[in-house]
Design an enzyme around this catalytic site. Structure first.
Site: not given
Ligand SMILES: [Zn+2]
Length: 263
Positions: A2-3, A51, A166, A251
């Site tokens: 998650p962002e 986060k 990401n 990633r």
């Protein structure tokens, strides 16, 4: 993964559902806390830091429940008796009040820390993009401390600035016209890139759909992320999908080789 804005929204939901409420039942499905029972305690509030989620609970002492969604995690707020949306065996924490059941599924981190020791778990974070104390200049200063690091990787380092995942890292490189592998010191306008990071998360925290293009329609809301092989929205060149990052933490990166030329 998650962002930061997704985590901020989760904090808001938890805060609205639980703050000021007395816990009627708790179930922490982590061996270290298997015997913990916080029934009777009052939830003070839930806040996000980057986060990370901090749920402050006043019991025999001032505790903070520290949780992190990591890859697959999510908090759901349900009504008492409502069917759970995910398999019960993936639940890590259940916090129940008279009016709501908050269930944390597949959480990457679940731990209790004393309230006055929160800095032990979030003190390493860089300036929080959605924090009340967001400090753009400090974020730029920290990024510049890693001049040779690829900029996309640096944006993901939560100790430099906190909240970029990401998706935003890929999108910020596109919006700034920068190849994701560009060393930090060669990014033409780093303060502008950091300002855009703040602007995007700040706008999107109030939206159900995250958008970097300004278009909220799903399928048109992002420039390059998860669009490998599809035409660039700006120039039509195929979006390139590559894998970068240190071993074990690789990633997927998406970029347009024409709009984001290598330097
Ligand atoms: Zn392009």
């Amino acid at each position: 993964m998650p962002e930061g804005d997704t985590v901020w929204r989760a904090a808001q939901r938890l805060d609205r559902a639980l703050s000021g409420q007395v816990l009627t039942r708790t179930d922490v499905r982590v061996p270290a806390y298997a015997t913990w029972d916080l029934a009777g305690a009052t939830v003070a509030e839930t806040v996000s830091r980057g986060k990370h989620l901090l749920t402050r609970i006043d019991a025999d002492q001032a505790w903070t429940l520290h949780t992190h969604l990591k890859m697959e995690g999510g908090w759901r707020i349900l009504e008492p008796g409502q069917r759970w949306p995910r398999p019960a065996h993936t639940a890590r924490v259940v916090l129940e009040t008279a009016e709501a059941v908050a269930v944390g599924f597949s959480l990457g981190i679940v731990e209790f820390v004393a309230r006055d020791a929160e800095s032990d778990v979030v003190g390493h974070l860089g300036p929080d993009l959605l924090g009340p104390d967001w400090d753009a200049a400090e974020a730029v200063r920290r990024l510049r401390g890693h001049p040779s690091r690829p900029v996309k990787e640096a944006l993901l380092d939560q100790t430099l600035l906190a909240g970029v995942g990401n998706m935003y890292a890929c999108e910020l490189c596109f919006i700034s016209g920068v190849d994701p592998q560009t060393p930090v010191e060669q990014v033409p306008d780093l303060p502008r890139m950091v300002a855009r990071a703040h602007q995007l998360l700040d706008q999107n925290r109030h939206r159900a759909v995250q958008s970097t293009t300004g278009d909220l329609a799903r399928g048109r809301n992002l420039w390059v992320y998860a669009r490998g092989g599809q035409p660039c929205r700006r120039c039509g060149t195929r979006i390139v999908q590559t894998t970068h990052g240190p071993e074990g933490q690789e990633r997927v990166t998406y970029h347009c080789p024409r709009c984001q030329p290598a330097r």
